[in-house]
Write a protein that holds these residues in place. Structure first.
Motif, PDB file in Angstrom:
ATOM      1  N   HIS A 102      39.731  44.206  35.472  1.00  0.00           N
ATOM      2  CA  HIS A 102      40.321  42.864  35.513  1.00  0.00           C
ATOM      3  C   HIS A 102      40.284  42.212  36.880  1.00  0.00           C
ATOM      4  O   HIS A 102      40.634  41.042  37.015  1.00  0.00           O
ATOM      5  N   THR A 103      39.899  42.944  37.898  1.00  0.00           N
ATOM      6  CA  THR A 103      39.768  42.304  39.210  1.00  0.00           C
ATOM      7  C   THR A 103      38.314  42.395  39.650  1.00  0.00           C
ATOM      8  O   THR A 103      37.496  43.027  38.997  1.00  0.00           O
ATOM      9  N   GLU A 104      38.021  41.714  40.772  1.00  0.00           N
ATOM     10  CA  GLU A 104      36.665  41.702  41.328  1.00  0.00           C
ATOM     11  C   GLU A 104      35.646  41.262  40.293  1.00  0.00           C
ATOM     12  O   GLU A 104      34.760  42.004  39.887  1.00  0.00           O
ATOM     13  N   ARG A 105      35.791  40.029  39.883  1.00  0.00           N
ATOM     14  CA  ARG A 105      34.875  39.478  38.885  1.00  0.00           C
ATOM     15  C   ARG A 105      33.947  38.456  39.530  1.00  0.00           C
ATOM     16  O   ARG A 105      34.407  37.400  39.966  1.00  0.00           O
ATOM     17  N   PRO A 106      32.642  38.743  39.601  1.00  0.00           N
ATOM     18  CA  PRO A 106      31.696  37.751  40.106  1.00  0.00           C
ATOM     19  C   PRO A 106      31.771  36.461  39.273  1.00  0.00           C
ATOM     20  O   PRO A 106      32.117  36.499  38.081  1.00  0.00           O
ATOM     21  N   ARG A 107      31.465  35.333  39.903  1.00  0.00           N
ATOM     22  CA  ARG A 107      31.469  34.066  39.177  1.00  0.00           C
ATOM     23  C   ARG A 107      30.399  33.142  39.754  1.00  0.00           C
ATOM     24  O   ARG A 107      29.884  33.382  40.848  1.00  0.00           O
ATOM     25  N   ALA A 108      30.081  32.103  39.027  1.00  0.00           N
ATOM     26  CA  ALA A 108      29.098  31.136  39.502  1.00  0.00           C
ATOM     27  C   ALA A 108      29.332  29.817  38.799  1.00  0.00           C
ATOM     28  O   ALA A 108      29.903  29.780  37.711  1.00  0.00           O
ATOM     29  N   SER A 109      28.916  28.728  39.440  1.00  0.00           N
ATOM     30  CA  SER A 109      28.900  27.443  38.757  1.00  0.00           C
ATOM     31  C   SER A 109      27.677  26.677  39.209  1.00  0.00           C
ATOM     32  O   SER A 109      27.243  26.796  40.360  1.00  0.00           O
ATOM     33  N   VAL A 110      27.125  25.917  38.273  1.00  0.00           N
ATOM     34  CA  VAL A 110      25.928  25.145  38.594  1.00  0.00           C
ATOM     35  C   VAL A 110      25.995  23.814  37.856  1.00  0.00           C
ATOM     36  O   VAL A 110      26.470  23.749  36.721  1.00  0.00           O
ATOM     37  N   VAL A 122      41.985  37.900  47.280  1.00  0.00           N
ATOM     38  CA  VAL A 122      40.987  36.999  47.860  1.00  0.00           C
ATOM     39  C   VAL A 122      39.966  36.561  46.809  1.00  0.00           C
ATOM     40  O   VAL A 122      39.419  37.390  46.087  1.00  0.00           O
ATOM     41  N   ASP A 123      39.704  35.259  46.776  1.00  0.00           N
ATOM     42  CA  ASP A 123      38.533  34.731  46.069  1.00  0.00           C
ATOM     43  C   ASP A 123      37.570  34.274  47.153  1.00  0.00           C
ATOM     44  O   ASP A 123      37.995  33.628  48.113  1.00  0.00           O
ATOM     45  N   ILE A 124      36.302  34.603  47.016  1.00  0.00           N
ATOM     46  CA  ILE A 124      35.301  34.157  47.989  1.00  0.00           C
ATOM     47  C   ILE A 124      34.193  33.434  47.226  1.00  0.00           C
ATOM     48  O   ILE A 124      33.702  33.939  46.219  1.00  0.00           O
ATOM     49  N   THR A 161      36.010  36.613  42.328  1.00  0.00           N
ATOM     50  CA  THR A 161      37.445  36.329  42.294  1.00  0.00           C
ATOM     51  C   THR A 161      38.237  37.625  42.310  1.00  0.00           C
ATOM     52  O   THR A 161      37.757  38.667  41.854  1.00  0.00           O
ATOM     53  N   ASP A 162      39.469  37.486  42.816  1.00  0.00           N
ATOM     54  CA  ASP A 162      40.446  38.572  42.700  1.00  0.00           C
ATOM     55  C   ASP A 162      40.006  39.882  43.319  1.00  0.00           C
ATOM     56  O   ASP A 162      40.086  40.940  42.676  1.00  0.00           O
ATOM     57  N   ILE A 163      39.547  39.806  44.568  1.00  0.00           N
ATOM     58  CA  ILE A 163      39.401  41.040  45.336  1.00  0.00           C
ATOM     59  C   ILE A 163      40.815  41.327  45.847  1.00  0.00           C
ATOM     60  O   ILE A 163      41.404  40.481  46.513  1.00  0.00           O
ATOM     61  N   HIS A 164      41.369  42.469  45.497  1.00  0.00           N
ATOM     62  CA  HIS A 164      42.722  42.820  45.940  1.00  0.00           C
ATOM     63  C   HIS A 164      42.612  43.915  46.988  1.00  0.00           C
ATOM     64  O   HIS A 164      42.090  44.991  46.679  1.00  0.00           O
ATOM     65  N   LEU A 165      43.057  43.646  48.195  1.00  0.00           N
ATOM     66  CA  LEU A 165      42.909  44.615  49.276  1.00  0.00           C
ATOM     67  C   LEU A 165      44.219  44.786  50.024  1.00  0.00           C
ATOM     68  O   LEU A 165      44.840  43.796  50.436  1.00  0.00           O
ATOM     69  N   MET A 166      44.605  46.041  50.234  1.00  0.00           N
ATOM     70  CA  MET A 166      45.812  46.321  51.016  1.00  0.00           C
ATOM     71  C   MET A 166      45.458  47.239  52.167  1.00  0.00           C
ATOM     72  O   MET A 166      44.813  48.262  51.969  1.00  0.00           O
ATOM     73  N   LYS A 167      45.887  46.846  53.372  1.00  0.00           N
ATOM     74  CA  LYS A 167      45.726  47.735  54.526  1.00  0.00           C
ATOM     75  C   LYS A 167      47.124  48.083  55.001  1.00  0.00           C
ATOM     76  O   LYS A 167      47.932  47.180  55.274  1.00  0.00           O
ATOM     77  N   ILE A 168      47.413  49.382  55.133  1.00  0.00           N
ATOM     78  CA  ILE A 168      48.804  49.791  55.354  1.00  0.00           C
ATOM     79  C   ILE A 168      49.213  49.811  56.820  1.00  0.00           C
ATOM     80  O   ILE A 168      50.393  49.869  57.131  1.00  0.00           O
TER      81      ILE A 168
END
Ligand SMILES: O=c1[nH]c(=O)c2[nH]c(=O)[nH]c2[nH]1
Length: 326
Positions: free
Chosen positions: A158-166, A220-222, A185-192
């Motif tokens: 459910h996370t880290e889903r590539p996406r595109a629009s044209v 993060v969405d990139i 979308t939805d890259i979830h990253l935790m640094k402790i």
């Protein structure tokens, strides 16, 4: 304003030639699942990632389409449905397109499908297609005494889903990309440890304590665009940048950088992406701060106990361009 997909993959805005601020219609959540699509191979290896290949044994995408054209005005003003392509037909067209094209990316699938719409229905002036991957991971199972990927059994992710629009416009007998965005979308990253947040404005509204070292958890969405949109949207992927490599750059830079804020961090992730991939024009972020709430130190003094943060959440949005590399 050309139409674009926003951060939720929704289509907004209007065709670049439009006389009226808004006139488009379409269908959303058209799901296409295809087995045995063409694999996507990394075009080069980068130090931040061991990504080699997206196998595409199960390729899933959630598509949104919108059509633009002056021919559709009479549907509103006169109730005249001549030229009206039913949204149900759009859905059928997209689903069937899933089996007709040899694509290995969402971008390629959408671009070819968009051109197909323009060929099929001459009254369409511009087609916007946005798609978000429905991701599945190959499940590891026991095979002859070894644990290996099944190859036929998958688990949804459910996370880290590539996406595109044209967005593709008719230009005489030809077709022109007026907008293309690739993303994840939805890259979830935790640094402790290894993140600070201090030195910000102190006034009568400040309650947040300064931190030399904090837990930092971000969603993060990139999104990125290419200098030449065809490099991202064509079926030929020899200049394509896989979302997996972008994801891995984000994690590596986050790991390395003693950051002073999310703003500081995402800027440096953007620079690294543009350094690695000269074919990209810019990189845009939407971050969401999910930093955990501190509860207490642990009795051994080594660790910390946290709980979920409470609403509301902060966000940042920022575009890094090639000018920032200078
Ligand atoms: O990285 C951060 N940036 C901010 O702008 C901000 N504001 C805030 O309350 N915490 C944080 N963290």
């Amino acid at each position: 304003m050309p139409s674009t997909a926003n951060l939720h993959g929704q289509i907004t805005g209007n065709a670049s030639s439009a006389k009226r601020p808004t006139m488009h219609y379409g269908k959303k959540d058209v799901f296409v699942y295809r087995t045995y699509a063409k694999p996507l191979k990394a075009n080069k290896q980068i130090p931040e990632s061991n990504f080699q290949e997206r196998k595409n044994v199960l390729f899933g995408v959630d598509v949104q389409v919108a059509l633009h054209g002056e021919a559709f005005l009479k549907n509103y003003t006169e109730g005249d449905n001549t030229d009206l392509v039913a949204t149900d037909s759009m859905r059928n067209f997209i689903e069937l397109s899933g089996g007709k094209i040899e694509y290995s990316t969402i971008d390629g699938f959408l671009f070819e499908t968009a051109k197909g719409f323009l060929k099929q229905w001459p009254q369409i002036e511009q087609v916007d297609l946005a798609g978000q991957s429905v991701e599945f991971d190959d499940v590891a199972v026991e095979k002859d005494g070894k644990i290996e990927n099944s190859g036929i059994m998958f688990r949804p992710r459910h996370t880290e889903r590539p996406r595109a629009s044209v967005s593709v416009r008719r230009n005489g007998d030809d077709f022109e990309i007026v907008n293309h965005i690739s993303g994840i979308t939805d890259i979830h990253l935790m640094k402790i440890t290894g993140s600070a947040f201090k030195g910000f404005v102190q006034d009568e509204y400040t309650q947040l304590p300064e931190k030399e070292d904090r837990n930092l958890f971000i969603y993060v969405d990139i999104d990125w665009t290419y200098n030449n949109p065809e490099d991202g949207a064509n079926l030929d992927t020899s200049n394509y940048v896989p979302a997996e490599q972008i994801r891995d750059i984000a994690a590596t830079v986050f790991h390395e950088l003693k950051n002073n804020s999310i703003q500081h961090l995402v800027y440096h992730i953007g620079l690294r992406i543009l350094e690695r991939f000269p074919q990209l024009k810019d990189v845009t972020y939407y971050t969401n701060n999910r930093t955990l709430k501190e509860v207490s130190d642990t009795v051994d003094g080594k660790g910390m106990v946290y709980t979920e943060p409470t609403l509301p959440y902060g966000f940042q949005a920022f575009t890094v361009t090639r000018d920032d590399l200078k």
